[in-house]
Design a protein around this motif. Structure first.
Motif, mmCIF file in Angstrom:
data_model
loop_
_atom_site.group_PDB
_atom_site.id
_atom_site.type_symbol
_atom_site.label_atom_id
_atom_site.label_comp_id
_atom_site.label_asym_id
_atom_site.label_seq_id
_atom_site.Cartn_x
_atom_site.Cartn_y
_atom_site.Cartn_z
ATOM 1 N N GLY A 1 0.796 -1.226 0.000
ATOM 2 C CA GLY A 1 0.000 0.000 0.000
ATOM 3 C C GLY A 1 0.828 1.275 0.000
ATOM 4 O O GLY A 1 0.275 2.358 -0.170
ATOM 5 N N THR A 2 2.130 1.169 0.190
ATOM 6 C CA THR A 2 2.976 2.359 0.130
ATOM 7 C C THR A 2 3.200 2.755 -1.317
ATOM 8 O O THR A 2 2.932 1.971 -2.231
ATOM 9 N N GLU A 3 3.672 3.972 -1.517
ATOM 10 C CA GLU A 3 3.898 4.477 -2.862
ATOM 11 C C GLU A 3 5.380 4.721 -3.109
ATOM 12 O O GLU A 3 6.096 5.163 -2.222
ATOM 13 N N GLU A 4 5.796 4.421 -4.325
ATOM 14 C CA GLU A 4 7.169 4.678 -4.758
ATOM 15 C C GLU A 4 7.102 5.664 -5.916
ATOM 16 O O GLU A 4 6.477 5.376 -6.943
ATOM 17 N N ILE A 5 7.734 6.825 -5.750
ATOM 18 C CA ILE A 5 7.728 7.841 -6.797
ATOM 19 C C ILE A 5 8.561 7.349 -7.979
ATOM 20 O O ILE A 5 9.678 6.886 -7.811
ATOM 21 N N LEU A 6 7.993 7.464 -9.172
ATOM 22 C CA LEU A 6 8.694 7.059 -10.390
ATOM 23 C C LEU A 6 9.475 8.248 -10.946
ATOM 24 O O LEU A 6 9.106 9.404 -10.721
ATOM 25 N N PRO A 7 10.554 7.975 -11.693
ATOM 26 C CA PRO A 7 11.295 9.070 -12.311
ATOM 27 C C PRO A 7 10.381 9.884 -13.227
ATOM 28 O O PRO A 7 9.479 9.343 -13.871
ATOM 29 N N ARG A 8 10.646 11.187 -13.278
ATOM 30 C CA ARG A 8 9.830 12.089 -14.103
ATOM 31 C C ARG A 8 9.941 11.698 -15.576
ATOM 32 O O ARG A 8 11.021 11.413 -16.067
ATOM 33 N N LEU A 9 8.798 11.698 -16.249
ATOM 34 C CA LEU A 9 8.747 11.405 -17.682
ATOM 35 C C LEU A 9 8.812 12.720 -18.449
ATOM 36 O O LEU A 9 8.036 13.636 -18.175
ATOM 37 N N SER A 10 9.717 12.808 -19.400
ATOM 38 C CA SER A 10 9.848 14.018 -20.195
ATOM 39 C C SER A 10 8.585 14.240 -21.016
ATOM 40 O O SER A 10 8.045 13.301 -21.605
ATOM 41 N N PRO A 11 8.107 15.482 -21.095
ATOM 42 C CA PRO A 11 6.927 15.765 -21.922
ATOM 43 C C PRO A 11 7.175 15.502 -23.402
ATOM 44 O O PRO A 11 6.238 15.385 -24.179
ATOM 45 N N ARG A 12 8.444 15.380 -23.794
ATOM 46 C CA ARG A 12 8.768 15.165 -25.211
ATOM 47 C C ARG A 12 8.798 13.693 -25.609
ATOM 48 O O ARG A 12 8.983 13.383 -26.780
ATOM 49 N N LEU A 13 8.632 12.794 -24.649
ATOM 50 C CA LEU A 13 8.678 11.367 -24.968
ATOM 51 C C LEU A 13 7.485 10.962 -25.827
ATOM 52 O O LEU A 13 6.369 11.430 -25.619
ATOM 53 N N ARG A 14 7.750 10.070 -26.784
ATOM 54 C CA ARG A 14 6.660 9.499 -27.570
ATOM 55 C C ARG A 14 5.822 8.585 -26.679
ATOM 56 O O ARG A 14 6.303 8.043 -25.694
ATOM 57 N N VAL A 15 4.580 8.384 -27.054
ATOM 58 C CA VAL A 15 3.650 7.563 -26.284
ATOM 59 C C VAL A 15 4.188 6.148 -26.095
ATOM 60 O O VAL A 15 4.093 5.570 -25.012
ATOM 61 N N GLU A 16 4.786 5.580 -27.155
ATOM 62 C CA GLU A 16 5.305 4.217 -27.071
ATOM 63 C C GLU A 16 6.410 4.108 -26.023
ATOM 64 O O GLU A 16 6.499 3.115 -25.306
ATOM 65 N N LEU A 17 7.240 5.142 -25.919
ATOM 66 C CA LEU A 17 8.311 5.128 -24.933
ATOM 67 C C LEU A 17 7.766 5.326 -23.517
ATOM 68 O O LEU A 17 8.258 4.721 -22.567
ATOM 69 N N VAL A 18 6.743 6.139 -23.382
ATOM 70 C CA VAL A 18 6.078 6.301 -22.082
ATOM 71 C C VAL A 18 5.544 4.952 -21.627
ATOM 72 O O VAL A 18 5.722 4.543 -20.478
ATOM 73 N N GLN A 19 4.889 4.228 -22.542
ATOM 74 C CA GLN A 19 4.349 2.912 -22.222
ATOM 75 C C GLN A 19 5.460 1.966 -21.771
ATOM 76 O O GLN A 19 5.324 1.273 -20.773
ATOM 77 N N LYS A 20 6.571 1.931 -22.490
ATOM 78 C CA LYS A 20 7.681 1.030 -22.144
ATOM 79 C C LYS A 20 8.294 1.387 -20.793
ATOM 80 O O LYS A 20 8.605 0.507 -20.003
ATOM 81 N N LYS A 21 8.461 2.666 -20.516
ATOM 82 C CA LYS A 21 9.049 3.098 -19.250
ATOM 83 C C LYS A 21 8.136 2.741 -18.069
ATOM 84 O O LYS A 21 8.603 2.283 -17.029
ATOM 85 N N ILE A 22 6.841 2.938 -18.228
ATOM 86 C CA ILE A 22 5.910 2.599 -17.156
ATOM 87 C C ILE A 22 5.858 1.087 -16.960
ATOM 88 O O ILE A 22 5.868 0.598 -15.826
ATOM 89 N N ALA A 23 5.816 0.334 -18.051
ATOM 90 C CA ALA A 23 5.791 -1.127 -17.952
ATOM 91 C C ALA A 23 7.047 -1.628 -17.233
ATOM 92 O O ALA A 23 6.964 -2.521 -16.376
ATOM 93 N N ALA A 24 8.206 -1.066 -17.550
ATOM 94 C CA ALA A 24 9.453 -1.476 -16.890
ATOM 95 C C ALA A 24 9.424 -1.115 -15.408
ATOM 96 O O ALA A 24 9.882 -1.902 -14.566
ATOM 97 N N ALA A 25 8.889 0.032 -15.064
ATOM 98 C CA ALA A 25 8.829 0.450 -13.659
ATOM 99 C C ALA A 25 7.876 -0.421 -12.847
ATOM 100 O O ALA A 25 8.060 -0.584 -11.640
ATOM 101 N N LEU A 26 6.880 -0.992 -13.496
ATOM 102 C CA LEU A 26 5.896 -1.811 -12.789
ATOM 103 C C LEU A 26 6.298 -3.272 -12.694
ATOM 104 O O LEU A 26 5.609 -4.064 -12.047
ATOM 105 N N ARG A 27 7.409 -3.666 -13.307
ATOM 106 C CA ARG A 27 7.850 -5.063 -13.241
ATOM 107 C C ARG A 27 8.395 -5.381 -11.883
ATOM 108 O O ARG A 27 8.936 -4.645 -11.167
#
Length: 137
Positions: free
Chosen positions: A111-137
């Motif tokens: 139930g605790t939260e872990e802050i994820l690294p900031r995502l650049s606003p310039r990232l493509r959607v596909e890269l955002v998806q990959k970064k989030i998927a990797a962080a959730l593994r």
């Protein structure tokens, strides 16, 4: 002088208006699950986005997250539940994140939260998806 009907109508309107929240999150993403709720079923992955109304960086990230959640590929985020939290609704959140928003955090199994690294606003959607998927593994 107002009639009883007019007074009752005005009273009903004022009561109705009193229950309308000032700030509603524009995006709340949830996934639909059609599996049975057995104990062997994997728990949904959860993310929290700390945001506030009028934050253009927050709005941009919400749009990218919405698009990333819609993509279908090996890094699919269809089982991820995203909760958007308005920091102006909680003094603790506002104090912690007022200069940092948008802040994306993953909810851990305890139930605790872990802050994820900031995502650049310039990232493509596909890269955002990959970064989030990797962080959730």
């Amino acid at each position: 002088m107002l009639s009883k009907a007019a007074t009752a109508t005005m009273a009903a309107r004022s009561l109705t208006m009193a229950h309308i929240p000032r700030h509603k999150p524009r995006w709340v993403f949830t996934s639909l699950s059609f599996s049975s709720s057995s104990s062997s079923a994997p728990k949904a992955r959860k993310l929290v986005l700390y945001s506030k109304p009028g934050c253009c960086l927050c709005d941009g990230l919400k749009e990218k997250l919405h698009a990333a959640f819609s993509l279908s590929d090996p890094d699919s985020l269809h089982d991820v539940v995203l909760q958007v939290r308005d920091i102006t609704s909680n003094p603790e959140w506002e104090k912690a994140y007022q200069y940092e928003i948008p802040v994306l955090a993953k909810v851990l199994s305890d139930g605790t939260e872990e802050i994820l690294p900031r995502l650049s606003p310039r990232l493509r959607v596909e890269l955002v998806q990959k970064k989030i998927a990797a962080a959730l593994r």
